[in-house]
Design a protein around this motif. Structure first.
Motif, PDB file in Angstrom:
ATOM      1  N   VAL A   1      -4.419  98.451   9.470  1.00 33.03           N
ATOM      2  CA  VAL A   1      -4.184  97.416   8.542  1.00 33.03           C
ATOM      3  C   VAL A   1      -4.517  97.620   7.229  1.00 33.03           C
ATOM      4  O   VAL A   1      -3.610  97.777   6.215  1.00 33.03           O
ATOM      5  N   GLU A   2      -5.682  98.402   7.077  1.00 30.14           N
ATOM      6  CA  GLU A   2      -6.101  98.902   5.813  1.00 30.14           C
ATOM      7  C   GLU A   2      -4.963  99.946   5.336  1.00 30.14           C
ATOM      8  O   GLU A   2      -4.621  99.869   3.993  1.00 30.14           O
ATOM      9  N   LEU A   3      -4.803 100.916   6.111  1.00 25.28           N
ATOM     10  CA  LEU A   3      -3.782 101.773   5.454  1.00 25.28           C
ATOM     11  C   LEU A   3      -2.472 101.107   4.851  1.00 25.28           C
ATOM     12  O   LEU A   3      -1.585 101.622   4.075  1.00 25.28           O
TER      13      LEU A   3
ATOM     14  N   PRO B   1      -8.070 100.429  11.094  1.00 20.52           N
ATOM     15  CA  PRO B   1      -7.697 101.235   9.838  1.00 20.52           C
ATOM     16  C   PRO B   1      -6.080 101.025   9.708  1.00 20.52           C
ATOM     17  O   PRO B   1      -5.415 101.271   8.492  1.00 20.52           O
TER      18      PRO B   1
ATOM     19  N   PHE C   1     -13.351  97.531  10.195  1.00 20.73           N
ATOM     20  CA  PHE C   1     -11.857  96.995   9.987  1.00 20.73           C
ATOM     21  C   PHE C   1     -10.724  97.865  10.883  1.00 20.73           C
ATOM     22  O   PHE C   1     -11.284  98.747  11.513  1.00 20.73           O
TER      23      PHE C   1
ATOM     24  N   GLY D   1     -16.227 101.817  10.843  1.00 20.91           N
ATOM     25  CA  GLY D   1     -15.688 100.978   9.938  1.00 20.91           C
ATOM     26  C   GLY D   1     -15.611  99.567  10.944  1.00 20.91           C
ATOM     27  O   GLY D   1     -15.204  99.671  12.155  1.00 20.91           O
TER      28      GLY D   1
END
Lengths: 303, 303
Positions: B290-292, B288, B286, B284
């Motif tokens: 931040v996304e979590l 992880p 991204f 990814g």
């Protein structure tokens, strides 16, 4: 010479209680006034067993579906039947639409099924009437189309995202109802499944896409935005079900926290519709004795 | 937070001796001067076991193929890879082309595979260049197309049936070689499989279509005519293999009297080509963490 009957279709397992296809359809059909939000996503209506039972039942049903689809195809090819089916799958992100597409398509002959996924419209699609891309994917007679999302996205997304004036998506309820009625009148039945998933289960599945190496490519920030707008989507689903569940194309609301259940249920809903046709194998229009004699004469070893 | 590695791809069974994908490709590749007619249709090159072993090995290989296809798709979607595959299946009537299509398509995600059957050209197809209908079915990058018959029919049938002056089909060898080379240069590999069946086995299968209620709809008088012209087709196959087995798109001759063998072999040939790409899961782009955090904030129960 003996005409040989095909092997029996496998019997369904009877070690668990499962609703017959027709009963299941009645259990899951959306009833006017019913609350979509109140459907328990963890429940397994019409099935009393656990995951292992569900999978076993699903395997048996797959064989039934395969047989029915082949009868549909055979009657189209050799009997002039003009019937086809569209299975529409809608539901929130990670509700398991893709997995159901894979299971249904994997159960039948690939020439008997066509799958289509309708994402954000491409530039070309957006430049057409919203049903244009749907028409292009309608199934040939004798086959089943499985739609991962559908024309219903063109109501849901504009509404929740405010992409168009309300008038635009509001008009589409009637346009879609007429479209589907026209399809049914010309032999194409639309079977509409709304999968429902709990916020807890969705969190679990979206988390997997963030942390699992083999799933990271599936992660999309947009899914988190849709999750944030959970309640707006719930409202949009409710209105959609109320406005477009029709006699010729009712919606079925299928609990989808347990993937084994939703897969079993969707296959059984398909079986129900196919069984309604009561399809027998079309008899050959030839004299088997004559053809067998020709087969004998065509033997390359006798030339 | 831990980044989770996917489960191991299942190991291949080792209770029987089976050629590795790359070795099998070498065993089955058509060699210039080789006699097509001399290939034993009952043989099982590269596999020492029986039907049950073959099916078990095939099941394990299907899981490998599914994983490889998903990596191909993931790298296309998230990594900008531009590769696709066309599996061409040719062979006499009842050599099992349709069954292989079903097994390959059933092994992978339906969005990752497209199938096409090329029969007698329709009026519209016949009004175009013979490659027109083939171009229309070329796979998107990231996917596999499985062709039940192909552009090779446009050499075989006109030749054996005398439908065109010889010049017309003779020119097509070069046209096809250039077409396939162009595809390979732009990322689309063509994997060509010529199934070979014995006259005895074909008689058995065609007889089934005459006498079995569930198969009568498949019977066609044309199949008996093609059988009568067995030797003419053998010659046509031989020339086809000689003229169109190229470095970028070699032919594989696959014995097909035993369906379990031909299915195993074809899947393994596909695996060989996919493994050549050495595809890792795309990471990814991204963060992880931040996304979590965003996933947490998107919880509808916290609004």
């Amino acid at each position: 010479m003996t005409i040989i009957e095909p092997a029996e279709v496998p019997r369904l397992a009877d070690n668990v209680e499962q609703a017959a296809p027709g009963e299941l359809a009645k259990l899951l059909e959306f009833r006017p006034g019913q609350s979509f939000a109140a459907v328990d996503a963890e429940s397994t209506p019409g099935f009393s067993g656990d995951k292992a039972d569900g999978r076993a039942a699903h395997d048996l049903d797959n064989a039934v579906l395969k047989d029915l689809q082949e009868r549909l195809f055979a009657n189209t090819k050799a009997g002039g039947l003009k019937r086809a089916f569209v299975l529409v799958l809608q539901g929130r992100d990670s509700s398991g639409k893709g997995g159901i597409v894979r299971h249904v398509a994997g159960a039948v002959s690939p020439h008997g099924v066509v799958t289509a996924a309708f994402g954000v419209p491409t530039e070309e699609e957006a430049a057409h009437h919203f049903l244009w891309r749907i028409y292009r994917k309608l199934p040939r007679f004798g086959t089943i189309a499985v739609f991962d999302r559908s024309h219903y996205e063109d109501i849901l997304v504009p509404r929740v995202r405010g992409l168009t004036p309300p008038r635009v998506w509001q008009e589409r309820y009637d346009v879609i109802n007429e479209f589907e009625e026209g399809l049914a009148e010309s032999g194409v039945d639309v079977i509409k499944v709304m999968l429902t998933i709990s916020p807890e289960k969705q969190a679990e599945r979206l988390r997997d896409r963030i942390v699992r190496i083999d799933k990271q490519w599936k992660h999309s920030r947009g899914d988190l935005e849709d999750r944030r707008d959970w309640d707006e989507y719930t409202e949009a689903f409710q209105d959609l079900l109320e406005r477009t569940s029709t006699e010729s194309a009712p919606w079925y609301v299928v609990p989808a926290d347990r993937k084994w259940y939703s897969r079993w249920a969707v296959v059984r809903l398909l079986i129900d519709r196919l069984q309604d046709l009561d399809l027998q194998w079309p008899r050959g229009t030839f004299d088997p004795e004559v053809e067998l004699a020709l087969l004998e004469k065509s033997d390359p070893r006798r030339r």
